[in-house]
Design an enzyme around this catalytic site. Structure first.
Site, PDB file in Angstrom:
ATOM      1  CD  GLU A 123      -0.044  -9.969  -8.756  1.00  0.00           C
ATOM      2  OE1 GLU A 123      -0.662 -10.534  -7.857  1.00  0.00           O
ATOM      3  OE2 GLU A 123      -0.021  -8.717  -8.857  1.00  0.00           O
ATOM      4  CG  ASP A 182       1.284  -5.839  -6.869  1.00  0.00           C
ATOM      5  OD1 ASP A 182       1.252  -6.973  -6.370  1.00  0.00           O
ATOM      6  OD2 ASP A 182       0.350  -5.008  -6.766  1.00  0.00           O
ATOM      7  CG  ASN A 206      -2.250  -0.567 -11.268  1.00  0.00           C
ATOM      8  OD1 ASN A 206      -2.516  -0.139 -12.387  1.00  0.00           O
ATOM      9  ND2 ASN A 206      -3.182  -0.866 -10.369  1.00  0.00           N
ATOM     10  CD1 TRP A 210      -2.375  -1.809   0.111  1.00  0.00           C
ATOM     11  CD2 TRP A 210      -2.701  -1.616   2.317  1.00  0.00           C
ATOM     12  NE1 TRP A 210      -3.338  -2.730   0.479  1.00  0.00           N
ATOM     13  CE2 TRP A 210      -3.556  -2.636   1.816  1.00  0.00           C
ATOM     14  CE3 TRP A 210      -2.723  -1.308   3.691  1.00  0.00           C
ATOM     15  CZ2 TRP A 210      -4.421  -3.344   2.649  1.00  0.00           C
ATOM     16  CZ3 TRP A 210      -3.591  -2.018   4.518  1.00  0.00           C
ATOM     17  CH2 TRP A 210      -4.428  -3.026   3.987  1.00  0.00           C
ATOM     18  CE  LYS A 262      -5.895  -9.050 -13.910  1.00  0.00           C
ATOM     19  NZ  LYS A 262      -6.635 -10.278 -13.666  1.00  0.00           N
ATOM     20  CG  HIS A 263      -4.738  -4.255 -12.734  1.00  0.00           C
ATOM     21  ND1 HIS A 263      -6.095  -4.269 -12.939  1.00  0.00           N
ATOM     22  CD2 HIS A 263      -4.444  -5.409 -12.088  1.00  0.00           C
ATOM     23  CE1 HIS A 263      -6.613  -5.368 -12.416  1.00  0.00           C
ATOM     24  NE2 HIS A 263      -5.629  -6.082 -11.892  1.00  0.00           N
TER      25      HIS A 263
END
Ligand SMILES: *[C@@H]1O[C@H](CO)[C@@H](O)[C@H](O)[C@H]1NC(C)=O
Ligand SMILES: *[C@@H]1O[C@H](CO)[C@@H](O)[C@H](O)[C@H]1NC(C)=O
Ligand SMILES: *[C@@H]1O[C@H](CO)[C@@H](O)[C@H](O)[C@H]1NC(C)=O
Ligand SMILES: *[C@@H]1O[C@H](CO)[C@@H](O)[C@H](O)[C@H]1NC(C)=O
Length: 526
Positions: free
Chosen positions: A253, A229, A140, A102, A232-233
């Site tokens: 990932e 991390d 991301n 975070w 795909k975003h």
């Protein structure tokens, strides 16, 4: 993206601090994944850590450094540490940011884990032991709790650093439809309790900042690799520049159970975590009713679809996002099959900390147990199994230089519940019949007549017959990872009596003729 020649020309400079680690360097290694907060305490006090509290438990980089031998003792020569940058502080509706995912400030470290010097010291101590260090990064999104006054939720985009302000983030909308790629890339993950503020990676200035961030992070701390991390975003064409700015191996990932979808990302990063195989592997080996052919399909379709086949993947059986295998089955034979499969995989085997201690945590946060509560024993069954599996893989690499570029292939078996995988010089015989079950195997055309193979997990020997056929049966549903005795290196301390071909080929050295072995050889001679 893949400076392959460098590593081939300079084979002696392993883990040199000056030389960036390439994809080809990484494929020779095996990785131990750990959460810094949960791996070790500096004072080794063994204090309690209740995973359900979702709070910091006190692990630090210095403590990781103190326990590197525990990791290398299993044969791992790389670690993947959880994210290092400054996170949300204090309680959120979902607990504290002990896992590190975070981000609130990419330009500062998370001081819960130590200082800049501590992190540099960890990397340099690891390099001294020829252990690579992979850092985990999230680009991301940032994370925070939206404020909520008189029923209106507001997202405070100025609280972050150095990326901040409304133009630095995508307009708020939630990712709801996984099938809509624009939404997947430009809307937000999370929810109003803990929102993942989606960074505007369509903006060139922001892209430049993210590329500078990764370049500085890697060079400041001398990291050897980057785990990324939520890949795909972000749009695919963001990744090549980001990866080259990192200058070291990158593995992403791409969390999806779809080989076709995942394959696109093998074009833009060095490697991806092999989720499709993970899902199939988990299903195949956590139940005696699991589907071994679905696992075979997952592997063979990825071998065809991914840019470098399965070679440039990270293979894993557990991680911080999914329930541990031992929360799904307590059958130790099934668990060992899953773990062994992972080490004969074409990709880079990754082990999530705690599996070697038989940890049983279920879904997050239960799967993030404190490792210090185990006391770090190194003589238990699963720790020793990992030692043996790493020894088999490393022996195979040194015995046959094409091992790492030879695809794992499935040799069909008549027994349902039996799976044989050849990756010469290794042969893996797996079954999901469980500890009450049995399976027999027959493998022809791989080994020479009369060749002696050793199962590194038990040190049992099997000899190929006059036609080179290897016949075996699984005892108690256990896996077998076989290697010619002549290829198993004794320096790993695994099955030393058989290693280096000691059994059939060599006259035992005098030094080996200690009491126990004298008897064995005398009996054997009669
Ligand atoms: C925001 O406040 C409203 C009214 O008090 C409440 O109904 C809603 O659940 C709150 N939302 C969050 C995310 O706390
Ligand atoms: C996909 O998502 C975007 C962003 O939310 C939206 O504008 C678009 O209409 C969606 N496309 C489809 C086909 O639903
Ligand atoms: C897998 O991904 C491909 C490419 O994105 C897509 O066309 C296909 O529909 C997906 N398959 C499933 C079963 O979702
Ligand atoms: C093996 O069989 C015994 C006796 O039927 C049973 O109690 C046990 O649960 C079985 N073990 C597994 C792992 O299925």
């Amino acid at each position: 993206m893949m400076p392959t020649m460098q590593s081939m020309l300079l084979p002696v400079l392993i883990a040199s601090s000056a030389l960036a680690a390439s994809a080809d360097d990484w494929r020779k290694r095996t990785i131990y994944q750990l959460l810094t907060d949960r791996f070790a305490l500096e004072d080794d006090s063994g204090s309690a850590c209740d995973t359900s509290d979702r709070k910091y438990c006190g692990g630090t980089w210095k403590a990781v450094q103190n326990h590197l031998d525990y990791i290398s003792g299993m044969g791992f020569d790389a670690i993947w540490i959880s994210p290092v940058v400054k996170n949300v502080e204090g309680e959120t509706g979902y607990g504290e940011a002990y896992h590190g995912y975070w981000t609130q400030d990419m330009s500062s470290l998370n001081d819960k884990f130590g200082t800049e010097d501590d992190l540099k010291s960890l990397v340099s101590a690891a390099h001294d032991k020829d252990i690579y260090v992979m850092v985990d990064v999230v680009v991301n999104h940032y994370a925070g709790s939206p404020s909520n006054s008189s029923g209106t939720t507001s997202y405070d985009l100025d609280d972050f650093s150095p990326i901040h302000g409304s133009s630095s983030f995508h307009q708020q909308c939630w990712v709801k439809d996984d099938g809509n790629q624009t939404e997947t890339e430009q809307c937000w993950l999370g929810d109003d309790t803990l929102a993942l503020y989606d960074i505007n990676t369509e903006d060139d200035t922001i892209v430049g900042e993210l590329n500078d961030f990764i370049s500085n992070l890697v060079s400041t701390y001398n990291f050897d690799g980057v785990r990324i991390d939520t890949v795909k975003h972000i749009r695919k064409d963001f990744w090549p520049d980001f990866a080259s700015s990192a200058g070291v191996f990158t593995i992403g990932e791409v969390l999806i159970d779809n080989v076709t979808y995942a394959a696109d990302y093998t074009q833009v990063l060095d490697a991806i975590l092999d989720y499709p195989t993970y899902f199939a592997l988990r299903d195949a080996f956590t139940s005696t009713k699991g589907d071994l052919s679905a696992l075979q399909n997952a592997v063979t379709s990825a071998q065809e679809a991914y840019k470098n086949g399965e070679f440039m993947t990270g293979s894993f059986t557990e991680n911080h996002d999914y329930a541990r295998l031992q929360s799904m089955t307590q059958d130790s034979a099934l668990i060992k099959n899953a773990m062994s499969f992972n080490f004969i995989h074409d990709g880079i085997p990754i082990t999530y900390y705690g599996q070697e201690q038989g940890y049983t945590g279920g879904d997050e946060p239960a799967n993030r147990e404190a490792l210090w509560l185990s006391g770090y024993p190194t003589d238990n069954d699963l720790y020793k199994a990992v030692v043996a599996l790493n020894a088999a893989r490393k022996s195979a690499m040194s015995a046959d230089e094409s091992f790492l570029t030879t695809k794992m292939s499935f040799i069909s078996q008549s027994d349902i519940g039996a799976m044989a995988i050849s990756k010469p010089p290794l042969l893996g015989l797996f079954t999901n019949t469980g500890s009450n079950g049995s399976a027999s195997f027959s493998v022809e055309g791989v080994y020479d007549a009369g060749e002696t193979l050793v199962d590194v997990l038990t040190c049992n020997a099997i000899t190929a017959d006059d036609s080179g056929k290897v016949s075996a049966s699984a005892s108690g549903g256990m896996p077998q990872v076989l290697i010619p005795a002549s290829s198993l290196k004794s320096s790993y301390g695994v099955c030393a009596d058989q290693a280096d071909g000691a059994m059939g080929v060599r006259v035992p050295a005098l030094a080996a003729l200690v009491a126990g072995t004298v008897v064995a050889f005398v009996v054997g001679a009669l």
